[in-house]
Design a protein around this motif. Structure first.
Motif, short mmCIF file in Angstrom:
data_model
loop_
_atom_site.label_atom_id
_atom_site.label_comp_id
_atom_site.label_asym_id
_atom_site.label_seq_id
_atom_site.Cartn_x
_atom_site.Cartn_y
_atom_site.Cartn_z
N ARG A 1 -21.20 -2.54 15.25
CA ARG A 1 -20.85 -3.14 16.54
C ARG A 1 -19.35 -3.18 16.76
O ARG A 1 -18.88 -3.18 17.90
N TYR A 2 -18.59 -3.26 15.68
CA TYR A 2 -17.15 -3.42 15.83
C TYR A 2 -16.40 -2.17 15.43
O TYR A 2 -15.25 -2.24 15.01
N VAL A 3 -17.04 -1.01 15.59
CA VAL A 3 -16.37 0.20 15.09
C VAL A 3 -15.19 0.60 15.98
O VAL A 3 -14.18 1.10 15.49
N VAL A 4 -15.29 0.34 17.29
CA VAL A 4 -14.18 0.71 18.18
C VAL A 4 -12.94 -0.15 17.93
O VAL A 4 -11.83 0.40 17.76
N PRO A 5 -13.05 -1.50 17.85
CA PRO A 5 -11.87 -2.28 17.46
C PRO A 5 -11.32 -1.88 16.10
O PRO A 5 -10.10 -1.88 15.90
N PHE A 6 -12.20 -1.50 15.19
CA PHE A 6 -11.74 -1.08 13.87
C PHE A 6 -10.85 0.15 13.97
O PHE A 6 -9.77 0.22 13.38
N GLU A 7 -11.30 1.13 14.76
CA GLU A 7 -10.49 2.34 14.92
C GLU A 7 -9.19 2.04 15.66
O GLU A 7 -8.14 2.60 15.35
N ILE A 8 -9.28 1.15 16.66
CA ILE A 8 -8.06 0.80 17.40
C ILE A 8 -7.06 0.13 16.47
O ILE A 8 -5.85 0.33 16.57
N SER A 9 -7.56 -0.66 15.50
CA SER A 9 -6.63 -1.32 14.58
C SER A 9 -5.94 -0.30 13.69
O SER A 9 -4.79 -0.52 13.28
N SER A 10 -6.62 0.83 13.42
CA SER A 10 -5.91 1.86 12.66
C SER A 10 -4.77 2.46 13.48
O SER A 10 -3.70 2.75 12.95
N LEU A 11 -4.99 2.60 14.79
CA LEU A 11 -3.90 3.06 15.66
C LEU A 11 -2.75 2.06 15.68
O LEU A 11 -1.57 2.43 15.67
N LEU A 12 -3.13 0.76 15.68
CA LEU A 12 -2.11 -0.29 15.66
C LEU A 12 -1.26 -0.18 14.41
O LEU A 12 -0.03 -0.29 14.45
N PHE A 13 -1.92 0.09 13.28
CA PHE A 13 -1.17 0.23 12.03
C PHE A 13 -0.23 1.43 12.08
O PHE A 13 0.91 1.34 11.62
N LEU A 14 -0.72 2.51 12.67
CA LEU A 14 0.13 3.70 12.76
C LEU A 14 1.37 3.39 13.60
O LEU A 14 2.50 3.71 13.21
N SER A 15 1.15 2.72 14.76
CA SER A 15 2.30 2.41 15.62
C SER A 15 3.23 1.42 14.94
O SER A 15 4.45 1.52 15.08
N ALA A 16 2.66 0.46 14.17
CA ALA A 16 3.53 -0.49 13.47
C ALA A 16 4.36 0.21 12.42
O ALA A 16 5.55 -0.08 12.23
N MET A 17 3.75 1.18 11.74
CA MET A 17 4.47 1.92 10.70
C MET A 17 5.62 2.70 11.31
O MET A 17 6.77 2.64 10.83
N VAL A 18 5.31 3.42 12.41
CA VAL A 18 6.36 4.20 13.07
C VAL A 18 7.44 3.27 13.60
O VAL A 18 8.65 3.54 13.46
N GLY A 19 7.01 2.15 14.21
CA GLY A 19 7.99 1.21 14.76
C GLY A 19 8.89 0.64 13.69
O GLY A 19 10.12 0.56 13.88
N ALA A 20 8.31 0.25 12.55
CA ALA A 20 9.14 -0.32 11.48
C ALA A 20 10.12 0.71 10.96
O ALA A 20 11.29 0.40 10.70
N ALA A 21 9.67 1.96 10.85
CA ALA A 21 10.57 2.99 10.35
C ALA A 21 11.70 3.25 11.34
O ALA A 21 12.86 3.41 10.94
N VAL A 22 11.36 3.26 12.64
CA VAL A 22 12.39 3.54 13.65
C VAL A 22 13.38 2.40 13.73
O VAL A 22 14.61 2.61 13.78
N ILE A 23 12.86 1.15 13.70
CA ILE A 23 13.78 0.01 13.80
C ILE A 23 14.63 -0.11 12.55
O ILE A 23 15.81 -0.38 12.59
N GLY A 24 14.01 0.14 11.39
CA GLY A 24 14.70 -0.14 10.15
C GLY A 24 15.71 0.90 9.73
O GLY A 24 16.56 0.62 8.91
N LYS A 25 15.64 2.10 10.29
CA LYS A 25 16.54 3.14 9.78
C LYS A 25 17.95 2.93 10.29
O LYS A 25 18.16 2.37 11.36
#
Lengths: 172, 109
Positions: A140-164
């Motif tokens: 039932r929650y597979v779509v939010p689960f996949e969206i949270s993986s996108l959230l993690f990807l964007s957080a990773m990219v964001g942290a790398a961009v901000i932190g460099k």
């Protein structure tokens, strides 16, 4: 003899004491360690409520990953007792007073709530097990689960961009 | 256990986090207090899910899993939030050589 209330009170006192020590200790490293202690107490509460999956995830993600990240940043910045910024005493007093008022209002509003006679199921029930939650999460929650993986990807990219470090353009 | 006890425990933890946000000036400690507030909410969600489960056990054997999955998603979002927030704090430390939020009350230099 039923030991559940004793465990509950022990875990509650542990969590509240650790949280208070976290807020009041001067040294940020001690604050992190007290917060980890609080998270372990909350995980104990989850085990008491038979939410085993969340107890394990709480320890792995919060006490394991997030707090290590905090500790890394604090040690990277070399913060300690001497460099800790201090507010003046009156502001601290007013802050504590405001928090106490918030607690008072919330408790007064909720102490006669309709759910006073309800019980939380302790030490039984299978909804907190990995099998049940995993089945639910991937159906039932597979779509939010996949969206949270996108959230993690964007957080990773964001942290790398901000932190460099910013590259300085000398010839432009 | 009565649900009231969990309610008041969560409220106390939430208020401690709130007092920490109001009284500390170190940006990292304020961030940690926010984590504490998230955890108080998580604890209350789990307690309510177990209450709901006990109440509607006869109707459906798996009632109450939603609350626990919400807690899972809160943890996911908190992990993402911490990584970005700590990156912002590191950048702030690099620019003004302090984590005192008092230096941030003006956005320009």
């Amino acid at each position: 003899m039923n030991v559940t209330p004793y465990i509950f009170w022990f875990l509650s006192v542990w969590a509240l004491f650790s949280a208070l020590m976290m807020v009041t200790s001067r040294n940020p490293v001690y604050s992190v360690l007290w917060l980890i202690s609080t998270f372990f107490a909350i995980s104990g509460h989850y085990i008491l409520l038979n939410a085993q999956f969340l107890a394990v995830v709480n320890i792995i993600v919060y006490a394991g990953a997030i707090m290590v990240l905090f500790l890394f940043v604090i040690m990277l910045m070399n913060l300690n007792k001497e460099t800790e910024p201090q507010k003046n005493r009156w502001l601290k007093l007013v802050g504590a007073l405001a928090g106490g008022c918030l607690l008072l209002v919330l408790v007064a509003a909720l102490k006669d709530a309709e759910l006073k006679s309800q019980q939380a199921m302790v030490g039984a029930g299978s909804i907190g097990l990995i099998k049940v939650l995993g089945k639910e999460l991937f159906t039932r929650y597979v779509v939010p689960f996949e969206i949270s993986s996108l959230l993690f990807l964007s957080a990773m990219v964001g942290a790398a961009v901000i932190g460099k470090k910013e590259i300085t353009h000398q010839n432009s | 256990m009565p649900i009231n006890y969990y309610l008041f425990l969560s409220l106390a933890l939430f208020t401690i986090g709130m007092v920490g946000v109001l009284t500390r000036r170190n940006a990292i400690i304020i961030f940690m207090c926010i984590e504490l507030m998230l955890n108080a909410v998580n604890l209350l969600l789990v307690a309510f899910s177990k209450m709901h489960h006990l109440k509607n056990l006869a109707l459906n054997a798996s009632v109450g899993t939603d609350g626990q999955l919400f807690v899972f998603f809160i943890m996911v979002v908190a992990a993402a939030e911490v990584s970005v927030g700590l990156a912002i704090i590191v950048m702030m430390y690099r620019n003004i050589h302090s984590v005192d939020i008092q230096f941030l009350n003006r956005l320009k230099h």
